[in-house]
Design a protein around this motif. Structure first.
Motif, mmCIF file in Angstrom:
data_model
loop_
_atom_site.group_PDB
_atom_site.id
_atom_site.type_symbol
_atom_site.label_atom_id
_atom_site.label_comp_id
_atom_site.label_asym_id
_atom_site.label_seq_id
_atom_site.Cartn_x
_atom_site.Cartn_y
_atom_site.Cartn_z
ATOM 1 N N LEU A 192 0.817 -1.218 0.000
ATOM 2 C CA LEU A 192 0.000 0.000 0.000
ATOM 3 C C LEU A 192 0.848 1.265 0.000
ATOM 4 O O LEU A 192 0.320 2.366 -0.178
ATOM 5 N N GLY A 193 2.144 1.123 0.227
ATOM 6 C CA GLY A 193 3.034 2.280 0.225
ATOM 7 C C GLY A 193 2.980 3.074 1.517
ATOM 8 O O GLY A 193 3.060 4.314 1.495
ATOM 9 N N CYS A 194 2.844 2.369 2.649
ATOM 10 C CA CYS A 194 2.798 3.058 3.943
ATOM 11 C C CYS A 194 3.573 2.238 4.968
ATOM 12 O O CYS A 194 4.086 1.171 4.665
ATOM 13 N N ASP A 195 3.658 2.743 6.194
ATOM 14 C CA ASP A 195 4.294 1.984 7.263
ATOM 15 C C ASP A 195 3.218 1.265 8.084
ATOM 16 O O ASP A 195 2.021 1.462 7.864
ATOM 17 N N GLU A 196 3.636 0.411 9.005
ATOM 18 C CA GLU A 196 2.677 -0.377 9.786
ATOM 19 C C GLU A 196 1.804 0.499 10.685
ATOM 20 O O GLU A 196 0.644 0.174 10.913
ATOM 21 N N GLN A 197 2.335 1.596 11.187
ATOM 22 C CA GLN A 197 1.526 2.485 12.018
ATOM 23 C C GLN A 197 0.379 3.081 11.201
ATOM 24 O O GLN A 197 -0.760 3.140 11.664
ATOM 25 N N THR A 198 0.670 3.501 9.984
ATOM 26 C CA THR A 198 -0.374 4.024 9.106
ATOM 27 C C THR A 198 -1.378 2.933 8.768
ATOM 28 O O THR A 198 -2.590 3.176 8.758
ATOM 29 N N CYS A 232 -7.187 7.700 0.757
ATOM 30 C CA CYS A 232 -5.859 7.830 0.153
ATOM 31 C C CYS A 232 -5.252 9.199 0.434
ATOM 32 O O CYS A 232 -4.059 9.304 0.720
ATOM 33 N N GLY A 233 -6.065 10.241 0.374
ATOM 34 C CA GLY A 233 -5.582 11.575 0.696
ATOM 35 C C GLY A 233 -5.181 11.705 2.157
ATOM 36 O O GLY A 233 -4.153 12.294 2.482
ATOM 37 N N ARG A 234 -5.970 11.131 3.021
ATOM 38 C CA ARG A 234 -5.711 11.216 4.470
ATOM 39 C C ARG A 234 -4.446 10.474 4.869
ATOM 40 O O ARG A 234 -3.684 10.916 5.715
ATOM 41 N N LEU A 263 -1.826 7.338 0.416
ATOM 42 C CA LEU A 263 -1.745 6.080 -0.316
ATOM 43 C C LEU A 263 -2.043 6.297 -1.791
ATOM 44 O O LEU A 263 -2.702 7.262 -2.160
ATOM 45 N N GLU A 264 -1.602 5.355 -2.611
ATOM 46 C CA GLU A 264 -1.972 5.323 -4.024
ATOM 47 C C GLU A 264 -3.320 4.620 -4.121
ATOM 48 O O GLU A 264 -3.487 3.519 -3.594
ATOM 49 N N SER A 265 -4.270 5.236 -4.790
ATOM 50 C CA SER A 265 -5.615 4.662 -4.843
ATOM 51 C C SER A 265 -5.636 3.309 -5.545
ATOM 52 O O SER A 265 -6.401 2.424 -5.164
#
Length: 126
Positions: free
Chosen positions: A43-49, A72-74, A77-79
């Motif tokens: 998803l292109g984020c870290d585990e906390q996100t 995705c904006g919040r 993330l890439e939709s």
């Protein structure tokens, strides 16, 4: 208990709550046999996100695209990646027709085809 501990516990509990992204993520991880870290990378984020996202409601209905855009904006993330996870769980995940206060989900073409094939095998030959 620190905020990160609280967030992790809440995300773990979200895996059993119908309609939350945590349930989507748990199903996806089972389907793909991947870890939370691998899903976060996808998803292109870290585990906390990922844990914060797990506490959000699952996008659904006519506002699906708008809800995905907001998430995705919040969370940055890439939709495409998020929609891929959501759609794969929708198509391949277990049906949850027994969920309280929910209408039975519509059957997908893949599920209907599988049901038709099973029915043909069960019919006695003449």
């Amino acid at each position: 208990m620190t905020n990160l501990d609280w967030l992790k516990r809440a995300a773990e509990r979200s895996t059993t709550e119908h309609g939350l992204m945590g349930q989507v993520f748990a199903t996806y991880q089972t389907l793909e046999d991947c870890s939370a870290n691998a899903l976060a990378d996808e998803l292109g984020c870290d585990e906390q996100t990922l844990n914060m996202l797990a506490l959000c409601r699952r996008p659904a209905g006519e506002a699906f695209a708008e809800q995905v855009k907001i998430l995705c904006g919040r969370f940055g993330l890439e939709s495409f990646a998020l929609v891929n996870v959501l759609r794969q769980v929708e198509i391949m995940g277990p049906s949850d027709a027994g969920a309280a206060n929910e209408a039975p989900p519509r059957m997908t073409a893949l599920q209907l085809a599988a049901r038709d094939r099973r029915n043909k095998k069960e019919e006695p030959s003449s």
